[in-house]
Design a protein around this motif. Structure first.
Motif, PDB file in Angstrom:
ATOM      1  N   LYS A 146     131.781  15.409 -14.751  1.00  0.00           N
ATOM      2  CA  LYS A 146     130.405  15.808 -14.473  1.00  0.00           C
ATOM      3  C   LYS A 146     129.416  14.967 -15.269  1.00  0.00           C
ATOM      4  O   LYS A 146     128.386  14.517 -14.741  1.00  0.00           O
ATOM      5  N   SER A 147     129.761  14.715 -16.538  1.00  0.00           N
ATOM      6  CA  SER A 147     128.911  13.885 -17.389  1.00  0.00           C
ATOM      7  C   SER A 147     128.803  12.467 -16.830  1.00  0.00           C
ATOM      8  O   SER A 147     127.719  11.874 -16.813  1.00  0.00           O
ATOM      9  N   PHE A 148     129.940  11.943 -16.361  1.00  0.00           N
ATOM     10  CA  PHE A 148     129.946  10.603 -15.773  1.00  0.00           C
ATOM     11  C   PHE A 148     129.048  10.550 -14.539  1.00  0.00           C
ATOM     12  O   PHE A 148     128.292   9.580 -14.339  1.00  0.00           O
ATOM     13  N   GLU A 149     129.116  11.606 -13.711  1.00  0.00           N
ATOM     14  CA  GLU A 149     128.257  11.633 -12.530  1.00  0.00           C
ATOM     15  C   GLU A 149     126.788  11.607 -12.917  1.00  0.00           C
ATOM     16  O   GLU A 149     125.984  10.870 -12.313  1.00  0.00           O
ATOM     17  N   PHE A 180     134.404   2.388  -7.845  1.00  0.00           N
ATOM     18  CA  PHE A 180     135.751   2.188  -8.379  1.00  0.00           C
ATOM     19  C   PHE A 180     136.020   3.113  -9.563  1.00  0.00           C
ATOM     20  O   PHE A 180     137.075   3.757  -9.638  1.00  0.00           O
ATOM     21  N   GLU A 181     135.048   3.189 -10.492  1.00  0.00           N
ATOM     22  CA  GLU A 181     135.229   4.033 -11.673  1.00  0.00           C
ATOM     23  C   GLU A 181     135.277   5.510 -11.269  1.00  0.00           C
ATOM     24  O   GLU A 181     136.031   6.303 -11.849  1.00  0.00           O
ATOM     25  N   LEU A 182     134.488   5.855 -10.250  1.00  0.00           N
ATOM     26  CA  LEU A 182     134.503   7.238  -9.777  1.00  0.00           C
ATOM     27  C   LEU A 182     135.885   7.585  -9.214  1.00  0.00           C
ATOM     28  O   LEU A 182     136.408   8.681  -9.451  1.00  0.00           O
ATOM     29  N   GLN A 183     136.492   6.651  -8.459  1.00  0.00           N
ATOM     30  CA  GLN A 183     137.826   6.874  -7.918  1.00  0.00           C
ATOM     31  C   GLN A 183     138.851   7.071  -9.031  1.00  0.00           C
ATOM     32  O   GLN A 183     139.725   7.952  -8.928  1.00  0.00           O
ATOM     33  N   GLU A 237     138.387  10.437 -10.457  1.00  0.00           N
ATOM     34  CA  GLU A 237     138.869  11.456  -9.515  1.00  0.00           C
ATOM     35  C   GLU A 237     140.391  11.546  -9.533  1.00  0.00           C
ATOM     36  O   GLU A 237     140.961  12.642  -9.449  1.00  0.00           O
ATOM     37  N   ILE A 238     141.068  10.380  -9.658  1.00  0.00           N
ATOM     38  CA  ILE A 238     142.533  10.366  -9.740  1.00  0.00           C
ATOM     39  C   ILE A 238     143.003  11.084 -10.998  1.00  0.00           C
ATOM     40  O   ILE A 238     143.932  11.896 -10.962  1.00  0.00           O
ATOM     41  N   ALA A 239     142.352  10.773 -12.129  1.00  0.00           N
ATOM     42  CA  ALA A 239     142.723  11.421 -13.387  1.00  0.00           C
ATOM     43  C   ALA A 239     142.499  12.927 -13.309  1.00  0.00           C
ATOM     44  O   ALA A 239     143.330  13.728 -13.782  1.00  0.00           O
ATOM     45  N   LEU A 240     141.383  13.332 -12.666  1.00  0.00           N
ATOM     46  CA  LEU A 240     141.089  14.753 -12.526  1.00  0.00           C
ATOM     47  C   LEU A 240     142.112  15.418 -11.603  1.00  0.00           C
ATOM     48  O   LEU A 240     142.593  16.531 -11.890  1.00  0.00           O
ATOM     49  N   SER A 241     142.477  14.733 -10.514  1.00  0.00           N
ATOM     50  CA  SER A 241     143.468  15.276  -9.585  1.00  0.00           C
ATOM     51  C   SER A 241     144.829  15.436 -10.265  1.00  0.00           C
ATOM     52  O   SER A 241     145.523  16.441 -10.055  1.00  0.00           O
ATOM     53  N   GLN A 242     145.207  14.464 -11.087  1.00  0.00           N
ATOM     54  CA  GLN A 242     146.481  14.550 -11.814  1.00  0.00           C
ATOM     55  C   GLN A 242     146.484  15.734 -12.772  1.00  0.00           C
ATOM     56  O   GLN A 242     147.494  16.433 -12.920  1.00  0.00           O
TER      57      GLN A 242
END
Length: 412
Positions: A124-127, A202-205, A208-213
């Motif tokens: 959220k902070s990154f967004e 790219f950084e958002l992806q 998102e991958i790290a969050l999904s994991q």
């Protein structure tokens, strides 16, 4: 002088006497064997020798077993905290059988949940950071576009003044250069914005991958802990419970077995000496609890245990709901059909493929002892190979106590 001559003993007379005595004894024995014994008609049951097509069978026994079985294993190492259901109990798919406990697994779940919350906060902070950076870049581009518009206006004014001779050519060139430089600056900022958007995507992806994991890690641990409440997984009955209360089991260890309760097969024990008569696909008649169903041989084991082989048979749809697992049964496996064959009801003590002495009714209130050759069994009957003709009436009760008599006289 008187001479006395010694008389010799008549040995030939003694020998003749002994032979005569033996002959008399043999005659008496023969008369005894071939004597007549009276028997009450109420002791006798008859069966008539018939002719027809005979289905030859192998008699067998066994029990019903589930057609579908499922082994339940521990999803992770744990201690058996509770055993809810016992062997033999009917269960549904979601019925809990036992509950395992693993404190380390629960601690790992709490840590994973904490890590997930941090990942969500960082995401959220990154967004917000990316949105702010995007706004800054858009604001910078907007400023450059405004300056470029002003410089273009100045260039237009200087061009008109130059045509009127009011301003010098050098001032016009300065205006053109300033407008061109601002346009180049705008183009460069737009390229930077495009690159920024690609990098941001790219950084958002990656985030998102790290969050999904992290979410999957939590879900996996939750499933493991949920799986510590072991359920049946199918409708049926519990066959086995393989863990004791308080026991620690390892991941993958079998803790219980569940089998179908309606979909059954017949497990039959066949004498090994009759194994060559059995083939897959053969017909079998199964009887249990006063009910009979047909089946088909589906599997034959080659291993001999206690003189028997195991044969499995599938049952037709009419068997559904009539029987239960482990219920005892008897069966008759049909292995061939003989055409136009003599047969009679099975006689006590008579084995298949043997010759035996039986009593045959002669039509004059007497039973005569005769040797009859028998073949294979056939569903309560036995094939007659010789010794009697069609329509002969044979006694089908145990008369072995009268075996020394050739003739039995029937009395009322």
């Amino acid at each position: 002088m008187q001479i006395e001559l010694k008389k010799e003993k008549p040995w030939f007379l003694i020998s003749a006497s002994l032979a005569f005595a033996a002959l008399i004894a043999s005659a008496v024995f023969a008369l005894t064997l071939r004597g007549v014994k009276e028997i009450d008609s109420r002791e006798i049951e008859y069966s008539t020798v018939l002719r027809g097509d005979v289905q030859l069978t192998v008699d067998t026994y066994g029990q019903f077993a589930p057609a579908v079985e499922q082994v339940l294993t521990a999803p992770a190492q744990g201690k058996v905290l509770k055993i809810v259901s016992r062997a033999g109990i009917r269960v549904e798919k979601d019925t809990i059988i036992m509950v395992l406990e693993n404190l380390e697994l629960e601690q790992s779940l709490e840590k994973s949940k904490s890590d997930l919350e941090k990942q969500k906060a960082n995401f959220k902070s990154f967004e917000f950071e990316q949105q702010s950076a995007m706004l800054d870049r858009l604001a910078s581009i907007a400023t450059i576009e405004a300056n470029l518009e002003r410089l273009r206006l100045d260039l237009s004014v200087d061009s008109e003044l130059y045509q009127r001779g009011v301003t010098s050519k050098i001032n016009l060139k300065k205006s053109e250069l300033a407008a061109k430089q601002e346009q180049d600056r705008l183009n460069f900022e737009n390229k930077k914005l495009k690159h920024f958007i690609e990098m941001q995507k790219f950084e958002l992806q990656q985030r998102e991958i790290a969050l999904s994991q992290a979410e999957k890690s939590v879900k996996r641990l939750q499933d493991k802990i949920s799986g510590m409440s072991i359920t049946a997984g199918m409708s049926g009955a519990i066959q086995e419970i393989n863990a004791a209360l308080g026991e620690t089991v390892s991941m993958g260890q079998s803790v219980a077995k569940v089998g179908s309760n309606e979909d059954l097969i017949a497990q039959l024990k066949v004498p090994s000496y009759e194994a060559d008569k059995i083939t897959p696909g053969g017909r079998v008649t199964i009887s249990a609890n006063g009910q009979t169903v047909d089946g088909e041989i589906s599997r034959i084991e080659n291993k001999v245990v206690n003189g028997h082989i195991l044969v499995e048979a599938t049952l037709n749809n009419k068997a559904e709901g009539k029987f239960r697992p482990s219920q005892s049964l008897t069966g008759k496996i049909i292995f061939t059909t003989q055409k136009d064959q003599l047969y009679v009801e099975q006689i006590p003590g008579v084995q298949p493929n043997t010759a035996a002495f039986v009593y045959v009714f002669d039509g004059t209130n007497t039973l005569q002892r005769k040797q009859v050759h028998f073949g294979e069994r056939s569903s309560g009957n036995i094939v007659v190979l010789g010794g009697v003709n069609e329509s002969a009436k044979l006694a089908v009760v145990d008369l072995s106590q009268y075996s020394e008599f050739e003739t039995l006289k029937i009395t009322e």
